[in-house]
Every structure is written in C-alpha cells, then in structure tokens.
Design a protein around this motif. Structure first.
Motif, short mmCIF file in Angstrom:
data_model
loop_
_atom_site.label_atom_id
_atom_site.label_comp_id
_atom_site.label_asym_id
_atom_site.label_seq_id
_atom_site.Cartn_x
_atom_site.Cartn_y
_atom_site.Cartn_z
N TYR A 26 0.66 -1.22 0.09
CA TYR A 26 -0.04 -0.02 0.09
C TYR A 26 0.93 1.15 -0.03
O TYR A 26 0.60 2.08 -0.85
CB TYR A 26 -0.79 -0.04 1.27
N ASP A 27 1.86 1.26 0.90
CA ASP A 27 2.57 2.49 0.97
C ASP A 27 3.56 2.72 -0.26
O ASP A 27 3.71 3.83 -0.58
CB ASP A 27 3.85 2.27 2.17
N GLU A 28 3.95 1.51 -0.97
CA GLU A 28 4.94 1.78 -2.19
C GLU A 28 3.97 2.27 -3.32
O GLU A 28 4.23 3.25 -3.97
CB GLU A 28 5.12 0.38 -2.50
N ARG A 29 2.39 1.89 -3.28
CA ARG A 29 1.69 2.42 -4.26
C ARG A 29 1.30 3.76 -3.95
O ARG A 29 1.42 4.74 -4.85
CB ARG A 29 0.45 1.68 -4.20
N TYR A 30 1.29 4.24 -2.74
CA TYR A 30 0.74 5.63 -2.19
C TYR A 30 1.96 6.53 -2.69
O TYR A 30 1.50 7.39 -3.28
CB TYR A 30 0.79 5.54 -0.51
N TYR A 31 3.39 6.12 -2.59
CA TYR A 31 4.21 6.98 -3.02
C TYR A 31 4.08 7.02 -4.53
O TYR A 31 4.05 8.02 -5.01
CB TYR A 31 5.56 6.64 -2.55
N ARG A 32 4.21 6.03 -5.04
CA ARG A 32 4.44 6.10 -6.50
C ARG A 32 3.40 6.55 -7.32
O ARG A 32 3.64 7.60 -8.32
CB ARG A 32 4.67 4.57 -7.11
#
Lengths: 305, 371
Positions: free
Chosen positions: B155-161
């Motif tokens: 989730y966090d990875e996607r949040y950033y990207r």
C-alpha cells in the motif's frame, strides 16, 4: 541533603509533585518525577547517596516514569519513560520500573551529552590514576567493574567513560551497576558486602539486579581522574589470566570504535581519543578467575610508575 | 487560562525572543533557560540558538550547563551536515553520466548554497528534485550502486508511486542517510498541485558544485512555505523551524533587486497566493520582518474572507507554540489537529482521503488488537 536523607514517605511526596526532585548524578542534573510509586523502595536505596540540588537551576534531563494508559493500570500494567515530555521508547512491563529508569537515563546521556566524548567503558580509579575498561556487551565489564569497586578501586562509572575534551580527564558518573543473570551470584559470593537490590526477571537482558554504587564513589563524584590504563577485558570460561600489551594504534582503533559518539565528535573526537591513548598504557586482559584478574590489575597500579 | 497554556505561551515567547534577539539571552534566568532549552530542542532549533550566540561571542556568558547543551547541539549539527554533504557527493558520483539536472532542496540546498538558513540547522534527509522523465533512470542507477528502498508495504509503495511528489525513500546499504527523490513540490493529488517544469528552468548552479543546482530564490521561498503548511504532523503541528526557514530566506533575498515582485508573480503563476499570504503574515507578525508597501498592497488582495483569515491566523499561531514538556495544552492540540486535517484535505481529493484514512485506521486497529 541527599536522597537517602529524606524518609521514604517524604521522598514519595516530593517525587510525585509536578515539579519532582532535582538530583545530581555525576556531571548531570536530573529532574525526576514519578507517577509510579512501586519503584520508590529500590530508588531510595540505589540513589540514596545522590545529592539533591537546590531548586531553580538549569536541569539536563527532565525524566518521568509513569503508568502507560489508564486501562493498563490494572490490565498487564506498563510503565512509560519520558524525557522532556517525549517517550523515546516503547513502554515496558510496569514490574521492570527501575531498570527502565536506568536504561532511560543511559539513553539521555548517550543521545545528548555530545560535549563529552563518551566511551562505552567502565572506569575506576586508584591512586589518582584511572583504569578504563572498554567492553562489548558480554565481555564481563560489569562484573569486573563491580569486583574492582569493592576491592580498593573508586568507581567512576560502569557504563560511560566520559572524557572531557578540554583536559582529557574522565568525569565520574557513579550509577547503580546492573548485573545480569549469572553475574549476580558471582558478585554475591565474591563481595558479600556489595549491596544488591531486588532481581528483575524477564527483562530484555534476562534477570537484572543492581549494585548500589559505593558511598565513597558518590561522595567523590565531582573529582575527575587522569587516565592511566586502557584494558580491554575478555571473560572466557576456563581461560588463563593473561595481560597482553596492546600497541597504541590498535588501541586507538578499538577505543574509537567502542565510543558512543566518536564519529559525531568529528575532529574533536579524534584528538581526544589520540590524547587518551597517548597518555595510557594499553592492554588486553583474558580471564576467567575474578581474583586473579584483580590481582593482575592491582599489580599494574602498584608497579607501573 | 490553564497553567499548561501559560507555560506553552511562555516557552513560545522565550523561543521567539531567542530567535529575534539572541543578544538579550545572557540576562535570562536559570528557570527560563531550563524551559527554553527544552522548547528549542523539541523544535529542533537548539543548533540555531548556538550558532547565533556563538557568532556574537556570547556563549561564555551563559550558565555552564546551557553552554554544554549548546556545544552538544553544535557537534550534532556539524556531524549531520558532514554526513549529508558526503551523501550528496556520493549520489552525484553515482549519477555521473546520467543526463539529468539534480536540484538540491531544503536543508541540503541551504548548506550547499551557503544561505543564512543553514546556520545551526539540523536536517536528517537529503531531498533532491529531478525531472520526472529522468527519474526512472536515476532510481535505477542509484539502486545499482547500493541504495535500497526501506521495504515498504504494498500500500505504501503504491501511495508514494501513484499519488505522492516523491519516490519511496532510498538509503545506501552502508550508511543510514535517507534520500528523498522528488519530481514535484506537491503530491500529484494536491489541490494546489502545479507543473514543476518552470522550477528547473529557473534553478541555478551552486558555486563549487558542477553538477548540482538549487532552486531560484522565489522558488526556494515558496518551497519553504509549502513545507510549512503541507508537511505538518498531527502531533507536532506546524513547525516553527519551517517558518524560521522562510524568515531566513526572505531576510537574505529581500535586498536583491526585483525579488519581491518576482516572488509574488511566481506565487500567482503557481497558484500559491494563499499559502504565501499566510506565511508572510506570520513572518511579519512573529519576526517583525518589514514588508515593502507595494507587497502589502498586493498581499491584501490575497487575503481570505475576514472570518476565515481570523480563524486561520489563530490556528496557525496556536499550533506553532512549542511544547516544553509533555502534552500540549488542549487548545493547541485542537489547533494542530485542524491544521493537519486542512493539510490532508488539500493533499488529496475526498474519495482518496477517505480510502487513505480507512486504510490507516484499519492498521491502527490491527496493532491495537494484535499487539
């Protein structure tokens, strides 16, 4: 006036006030406030010789220990350590109150006192000369230090070798010495006169019991000592007692690598370590027998000019 | 007024005095120093006090314990600045031959460009701005040379990207400095989001660093303003040090010919009138920075409707108050929550915000019951 001069009820009253009490611990002035009273008996004993400071001075750390969360008072109670209103780490089981306070203070010193070079070392003094025992955890530093502190050496510190960069001397920080697991019985047998507090079981370092710092060491905590020896101790079962000289360049790297804030101190750190190593004789000490180790270290103090 | 509120206000007043008039500090009482040290430490301004006092040769007139804390802060500042400039050096070396412009942001930029904002400043990350089309290559190159992500959740990875203005932080295997690669100054989803291309066009070279650039003066100020209002923390509120950055930069650039109109024009171009209005208002109020009459006249047009302006001023003032010890007063906490909610509201459209809060809430519940 010292902490132990108050009777325990008076200490309890003062330390629970919002302004707490101001206690001198080595070069530091600590403001202590407790919302958790279970540790009072052990605190009163272990900190008994620390002077209480006149109010109204600048304090180095404002330290608090209290219950974590109101529900937690009854259900798996936890204690929370805060310094200047912030908790640097997770709450622990409330039963580990005193070790938590001591670890918390270590944290404060290690993270803040960068005006000093901080070695991770025990320091003792005899005849005006200081013995620095840097040690990785498990090297037997605390045990050796406690033994020396009860055999004619003055305890400066069990954990922090505080070197003042201005004059290169070591500042005393006599604190309760946390003995772990087997060392507790070793010291009980070796120095029955040592005053050992209650054992705290199941902490992250196993069972911990504190040795009260000898009264004389606390009384003289304003007297720095000149470094004379750096000895890297290493306890190993069955090992013979061996004191080997260490060349200065190796000693330099070992002392620097062992300091809490060598890198942070930059050039000042380099100069301070270099001066320390230059004025000291450096050794490695392998031992298994405490008495023999003490004999070797005592001989150093007797024979070396 | 509660005792806690009084203390917080007193700490705030001491801190402002220390920043505005460090020469008056040697007369401070021990009790005030006791409070000021804590307030300055919490707001990460202790190094700044040290730098200002040392520059005036006043350290020796202070209580010994205070001097020790300032000395310790100085060591820490120097250490961080050494470490971060070294990290930048390593990054530039790793990026040698990659045809992108690397623009240093915030702390690193202040230090490398030797701005007044750099003195005594603590900063823990290296923030760099890189054009989005060169980003993939830069990230690839850094990863190949030993930098790694922190192992974020999916989730966090996607949040950033997908939504943010920066990539997930990178860190070199052998060092613990975090680097943030930005491709814009605000999250893509932010209501105030603007095209970052003009930032690169206006960036300038840094003396002594061939391959590194910093933002032009107006953009540097606007970025500091955005950082103040958009990057707040629910507990910490607005960071006084971010406002100090704005103050420092303005103090340094205000004498340059054409700076003020350029700043206001730029704010208009990017649609950042409102944040700039609030920032200038508070810099003027708290640090008594004089604004030219022409600037004031233009600013007045950007002023929100009176009740809103009053409310915002009050909330900002409250949430800038430092905590000296422990819990902030109720009113301050309330103001911080509102300011934080406002920043989040601006940060993402409502559907995304709801989703994000839902996800973070479920995480909290999981820790509460699982732990």
């Amino acid at each position: 006036m010292r902490v132990g001069d108050l009777d325990i009820d008076e200490l309890a009253r003062q330390v629970q006030r919002p302004c707490g009490i101001d206690v001198c611990i080595g070069p530091f002035l600590v403001n202590l406030q407790l919302g958790l009273t279970a540790l009072l008996p052990v605190l009163w004993r272990m900190w008994g010789d620390y002077p209480l400071a006149v109010p109204g001075q600048v304090r180095d750390f404002h330290v608090r220990l209290d219950h974590h969360g109101w529900l937690r008072r009854w259900w798996r109670p936890q204690a929370r350590f805060t310094v200047d209103g912030r908790s640097p780490f997770q709450p622990l089981a409330a039963a580990h109150h005193f070790p938590m306070l001591e670890w918390g203070l270590n944290w404060c010193v290690a993270r803040r006192a960068h005006h000093l070079l901080m070695l991770h070392a025990a320091v003792l003094e005899r005849g005006g000369r200081a013995l620095v025992l840097p040690g990785a955890p498990g090297a037997g530093k605390s045990t050796l230090c406690t033994a020396l502190a009860h055999r004619g050496w003055r305890l400066l510190s069990d954990e922090f070798g505080l070197v003042a960069p201005q004059h290169g001397r070591l500042l005393p920080l006599p604190r309760p010495i946390p003995l772990k697991n087997d060392s507790i019985e070793v010291i009980r047998a070796f120095a029955p006169e040592a005053e050992i507090g209650p054992a705290f079981t199941g902490t992250r370092k196993g069972t911990v019991a504190h040795v009260r710092p000898p009264r004389a060491a606390v009384m003289r905590m304003d007297e720095p000592a000149t470094p004379a020896w750096v000895v890297f101790p290493r306890w190993q079962a069955e090992a013979p007692t061996r004191l080997e000289p260490l060349n200065r360049s190796d000693a330099f790297l070992m002392v620097a690598g062992n300091a809490f804030n060598y890198e942070l101190c930059g050039e000042g750190g380099f100069i301070t370590v270099a001066r320390l190593v230059e004025r000291c004789r450096c050794y490695r000490l392998g031992y298994s027998d405490l008495d023999a180790a003490l004999g070797v270290l005592g001989a150093l103090a007797e024979t070396e000019p | 007024m509660s005792q806690r509120m009084n203390r917080s206000r007193h700490a705030g007043a001491l801190l402002l005095r220390a920043l505005r008039a460090p020469e008056t500090l040697p007369t401070l009482s021990s009790a005030d120093w006791d409070l000021l040290l804590r307030a300055a430490r919490h707001t990460r301004l202790l190094g700044r006090l040290d730098a200002d006092l040392a520059a005036r040769g006043l350290i020796e007139q202070l209580p010994e314990r205070v001097a020790h804390h300032l000395h310790a802060a100085r060591c820490q500042v120097q250490y961080q600045q050494r470490r971060l400039t070294w990290e930048v050096d390593r990054i530039l070396r790793a990026l040698d031959g990659v045809p992108v412009e690397v623009v240093a942001l915030k702390g690193v930029a202040y230090v490398l460009a030797e701005t007044a904002a750099a003195r005594g400043r603590l900063f823990s990350d290296v923030d760099l701005l890189i054009a989005e089309d060169g980003l993939a290559e830069v990230e690839q190159r850094l990863r190949a040379r030993g930098w790694q992500g922190a192992g974020l959740s999916r989730y966090d990875e996607r949040y950033y990207r997908e939504w943010m203005h920066e990539l997930p932080p990178l860190r070199h295997l052998e060092r613990d400095t975090e680097i943030d690669l930005h491709h814009r100054l605000l999250p893509r989803t932010n209501r105030l989001h603007f095209d970052p291309a003009p930032l690169f066009a206006a960036s300038c070279k840094v003396a002594g660093h061939e391959s590194l650039r910093v933002l032009g003066a107006p953009d540097m100020v606007l970025h500091a303003v955005l950082h103040l209002f958009m990057e707040g923390d629910r507990h910490e509120g607005l960071r006084l040090r971010d406002l100090v950055d704005v103050w420092d930069l303005l103090g340094q650039f205000r004498g340059r010919v054409g700076f003020w109109p350029a700043l206001l024009d730029r704010a208009e171009q990017f649609g950042l009138q409102r944040p700039l209005f609030h920032a200038l208002h508070h810099v003027h109020q708290l640090f008594v920075l004089e604004l030219p009459v022409v600037v004031e006249a233009r600013l007045r047009q950007w002023r929100p409707a009176p009740p809103l302006a009053w409310l915002m001023t009050r909330l900002v003032r409250l949430s800038l108050l430092p905590d000296a010890d422990g819990r902030a007063p109720l009113r301050v906490r309330g103001a911080r929550t509102l300011i934080f909610a406002r920043a989040h509201w601006l940060r993402m459209p409502s559907w995304l915000l709801l989703r994000h809060l839902g996800y973070k809430g479920s995480l909290q519940l999981r820790t509460l019951f699982g732990g």
